[in-house]
Design an enzyme around this catalytic site. Structure first.
Site, PDB file in Angstrom:
ATOM      1  N   GLY A   3       0.706  -1.233  -0.010  1.00 18.72           N
ATOM      2  CA  GLY A   3       0.157  -0.059  -0.205  1.00 18.72           C
ATOM      3  C   GLY A   3       0.924   1.061  -0.206  1.00 18.72           C
ATOM      4  CG  ASP A  63      -5.281   6.463   1.072  1.00 23.46           C
ATOM      5  OD1 ASP A  63      -5.825   6.796   0.131  1.00 23.46           O
ATOM      6  OD2 ASP A  63      -4.220   5.745   0.994  1.00 23.46           O
ATOM      7  CG  PHE A  86       0.635   4.249   4.771  1.00 24.16           C
ATOM      8  CD1 PHE A  86       1.191   5.654   4.744  1.00 24.16           C
ATOM      9  CD2 PHE A  86      -0.689   3.977   4.793  1.00 24.16           C
ATOM     10  CE1 PHE A  86       0.063   6.546   4.863  1.00 24.16           C
ATOM     11  CE2 PHE A  86      -1.583   5.216   4.703  1.00 24.16           C
ATOM     12  CZ  PHE A  86      -1.034   6.332   4.715  1.00 24.16           C
TER      13      PHE A  86
END
Ligand SMILES: *[C@@H]1O[C@H](CO)[C@@H](O)[C@H](O)[C@H]1NC(C)=O
Ligand SMILES: *[C@@H]1O[C@H](CO)[C@@H](O)[C@H](O)[C@H]1NC(C)=O
Ligand SMILES: *[C@@H]1O[C@H](CO)[C@@H](O)[C@H](O)[C@H]1NC(C)=O
Ligand SMILES: *[C@@H]1O[C@H](CO)[C@@H](O)[C@H](O)[C@H]1NC(C)=O
Ligand SMILES: *[C@@H]1O[C@H](CO)[C@@H](O)[C@H](O)[C@H]1NC(C)=O
Ligand SMILES: *[C@@H]1O[C@H](CO)[C@@H](O)[C@H](O)[C@H]1NC(C)=O
Ligand SMILES: *[C@@H]1O[C@H](CO)[C@@H](O)[C@H](O)[C@H]1NC(C)=O
Ligand SMILES: *[C@@H]1O[C@H](CO)[C@@H](O)[C@H](O)[C@H]1NC(C)=O
Length: 666
Positions: free
Chosen positions: A352, A468, A354
């Site tokens: 993802g 998000d 992150f």
């Protein structure tokens, strides 16, 4: 702000930064990693040790293998550890120039930091107050890309991976006796184009550690450089580079002439021309442009960095000595490593914005999801721990539970409950699987998402803005209950939540509200906008990002609006729903979705109202206004970003931020 154009900005940036280039510089500066979270006092013992470390690195900058590691100081708590590494192909005098420059610049660009890394094209230099020799370090990650596109993307990426793997294997097991963990590769891509690769580890790593580091760097290439002619994936411990021209120096040939910076717009080259005759031009111009670009970007990143403020004190949220809680949430790195089979590729669940997520199994048999953070966290360790404790207290059946964290050196890891089914987008947009989600399931999923967000927005004591929300962040458990993931990341990563605008946008284009995407202003209503996009996707079975791929198709929002205003709501609906739907619910949901994506945030309903509207048909819905179609104005620059790119990587609207498209530390 609608005229913001990355190319123009980039050129402007290059021009500005070009003129600040020191005269005669042959060394191309890329980036400084400057955490700033811990600084030492001037004239402290550590200060003196660091100075002597840097001068010892400088004076040992003619090592045969282009690498030197050393320490300064006796007392372990004040010892400075440092090393430099020159790119395996650079000549010794260039290496020396680079190291001498780096050891001066690192303290200028990053004053009084306990640790730092500076990158040039020709060398890198790093130091820390902790020993890091022989350890693989994945943070920060520095990707750089050549903006030119490649043809036959799929074949190219396969060839790239294979060639990189081969090159990496040779570097890790270097038998040449050079003392370098370095290798280059060359393969034919087309009859007139070759792919060139270069990989390198710091030689203090073991063959195995070098191998792991390189594979991680290679694995991340697609996320920065998919379809690009050139790219780099750089960690402190290793790096990989590829281009379609020979960018490295080959032993026994005269050194390449030093690049003379030329300002050239990175415009696409016409395809009709004979590629062979342009080969030399590309070879000369492209490296130059890239060098200048890289310099410009590095330069501007710094400017940006200096403007960025992390407000790490969040009022009313201090944990206040809740040590036992922190302790109970902290996992041992060894345990996590064992649980994920050393973060093996086979355990990878996905990636993802992150970081990479792995599946793991704890010794007691519990399944977990392990997220290895790749974004730089702007705050110190204590603050990070405190935020994890707070976020782990958010518990709701529609939220993925955060079980704890793990810290190893620079590395930060979050541990979540494992949710067995895949994310919503996996079902919703796959023609084979979307039939599994009939209308009543979709309606239930929608209700779950709404209740999860409501909890984040209003019911928990923290008032979290997700920032998000998108279908890939909605996981489905075995009973198809929706579970929202990735909430609280802004908090954990120390991005300021207390102001109403920010330099650093987290989020994914397409799901971002106009005010957030354009001006960085966020509020609870930005989440409502993203929720509206999800509603429209669930009804239509179409991705918000699939629209900008096809030539002249309208975007999802105008498509929805067209059917709404013509009274043909059922034609907007996913065909896979066949006759499983309730006409009334579909129409109400379309109306609700459109209410959420209205341009004026004040007109969007609150999450409380949305939950009420979903639960009770008797609540009357207001008439929506036409949504803003800001993302699909037909200009190029948005497509340039790619549909699923996380916006934190790229901000479209000002000089320094535009450059983040090219270089982004993680
Ligand atoms: C920085 O490192 C020095 C030397 O290890 C140490 O004494 C000092 O406490 C560190 N600074 C911070 C803020 O921890
Ligand atoms: C490195 O530099 C220091 C002086 O700064 C010198 O004493 C030492 O001998 C050098 N080491 C090597 C291997 O050349
Ligand atoms: C350099 O790193 C190696 C490998 O970790 C270590 O054994 C050696 O002691 C280091 N050299 C110095 C001078 O610290
Ligand atoms: C190094 O500095 C960090 C803060 O940056 C500090 O927490 C740590 O204790 C220091 N390590 C040593 C060995 O002094
Ligand atoms: C690269 O390809 C993307 C679409 O895949 C396109 O939008 C972009 O303009 C291309 N860039 C260049 C420099 O050709
Ligand atoms: C490259 O190496 C990785 C990790 O070892 C492996 O998963 C992948 O399949 C390899 N790819 C190719 C094309 O050989
Ligand atoms: C690449 O292509 C050139 C010219 O077509 C050829 O001479 C060479 O053998 C090829 N190299 C490889 C590794 O296939
Ligand atoms: C880090 O320190 C440098 C030098 O003082 C400063 O210019 C920069 O703004 C700081 N960066 C951050 C993120 O605070």
């Amino acid at each position: 702000m609608d005229s913001c154009n990355i190319f123009i900005n980039l050129l402007l940036t290059i021009t500005l930064c070009f003129f600040t280039l020191p005269a005669g510089a042959q060394i191309v500066y890329l980036y400084t990693y400057c955490p700033n979270s811990t600084t030492y006092p001037v004239n402290s013992i550590y200060d003196r040790n660091l100075n002597s470390l840097l001068s010892s690195l400088s004076s040992n900058s003619t090592q045969k293998n282009g690498f030197y590691n050393t320490t300064a100081g006796q007392d372990p708590s004040n010892t400075a550890y440092g090393l430099y590494l020159c790119r395996g192909d650079v000549a010794m005098d260039v290496c020396q120039d680079c190291v001498v420059t780096a050891s001066k610049e690192i303290v200028r660009k990053c004053p009084r930091n306990n640790e730092s890394v500076i990158y040039y094209d020709e060398c890198m230099l790093r130091y820390s107050n902790k020993s890091f020799f022989s350890q693989v370090q994945y943070r920060p990650w520095l990707p750089i890309l050549n903006t030119q596109n490649v043809s036959e993307v799929e074949r190219f990426m396969r060839l790239l991976e294979k060639t990189m793997n081969d090159t990496a294997a040779r570097a890790a097991n270097d038998q040449s006796g050079s003392g370098k963990k370095f290798a280059t590769g060359e393969v034919n891509f087309t009859s007139f184009q070759s792919l060139y690769t270069l990989v390198q580890c710091t030689p203090d790593l073991s063959a195995q550690a070098c191998n792991s580091c390189l594979h991680e760097a290679i694995a991340r290439l697609p996320s920065c450089c998919e379809g690009k002619r050139g790219g780099r994936s750089i960690f402190p411990s290793c790096n990989v580079i590829y281009e379609l021209y020979q960018f490295y120096r080959v032993e026994a040939t005269a050194p390449a002439p030093s690049p003379v910076p030329v300002l050239l717009p990175p415009a696409p080259r016409s395809r009709g021309k004979s590629q062979i005759s342009t080969g030399t031009i590309i070879a000369i111009v492209v490296p130059t442009v890239i060098s200048v670009l890289a310099f410009a970007i590095g330069c501007c990143l710094l400017v940006r960095k200096s403007r960025k403020k992390f407000n790490t004190t969040l009022e009313d949220q201090s944990v206040g000595g809740d040590i036992s809680t922190i302790e109970s949430l902290q996992f041992d790195f060894g345990v996590i490593e064992a649980a994920t089979n050393k973060f093996s590729y086979d355990n990878k669940l996905g990636e993802g914005g992150f970081g990479v997520v792995y599946k793991g199994i704890l010794p007691n048999g519990q399944e977990i999801a392990v997220k290895r953070l790749s974004l730089y966290s702007g705050q110190g360790l204590e603050q990070f721990k405190n935020e994890v404790v707070l976020v782990s207290k958010l518990q709701h059946r529609n939220l993925v539970r955060l079980l704890g964290f793990c810290v190893e050196g620079e590395e930060k890891i979050l541990i979540y409950e494992f949710v067995p089914n895949k994310s919503l987008d996996y079902f919703l947009f796959d023609p084979e699987k979307q039939g599994l989600l009939d209308w009543s399931r979709r309606y239930k999923i929608l209700g779950g998402i709404a209740r999860g967000i409501l909890y984040l927005h209003e019911d928990s004591r923290l008032r979290i803005i997700h920032r998000d929300l998108k279908t890939s962040n909605i996981l489905l458990d075995a009973d198809l209950n929706s579970k929202i993931s990735d909430f609280g990341m802004a908090k954990i990563l120390g991005v300021d939540q207390t102001q109403d605008n920010t330099n650093r946008i987290v989020g994914t284009y397409g799901y971002l509200s106009p005010e957030y995407a354009m001006h960085g202003q966020y509020s609870l209503k930005s989440d409502i906008y993203s929720f509206g996009v999800i509603v429209l996707e669930i009804i239509s079975g179409k991705k918000i990002s699939s629209f900008d791929q096809s030539d002249d198709a309208e975007d999802l929002l105008s498509y929805a609006w067209k059917h709404w205003s013509k009274g043909t709501a059922l034609q907007f609906m996913d065909e896979a729903l066949m006759d499983s739907y309730s006409k009334n619910e579909v129409i109400r949901c379309l109306q609700l979705g459109l209410l959420c994506v209205q341009e004026n945030p004040a007109k969007r309903p609150t999450m409380g109202t949305i939950v009420l509207m979903l639960d009770s048909y008797s609540v009357a819905l207001p008439m929506p206004q036409k949504p803003a179609f800001f993302l699909h104005s037909g200009t190029n620059q948005w497509k340039e970003l790619g549909p699923n790119q996380t916006a934190s990587k790229s901000m479209p609207c000002s000089v320094d931020e535009a450059s983040i498209t090219e270089v982004y530390p993680r």
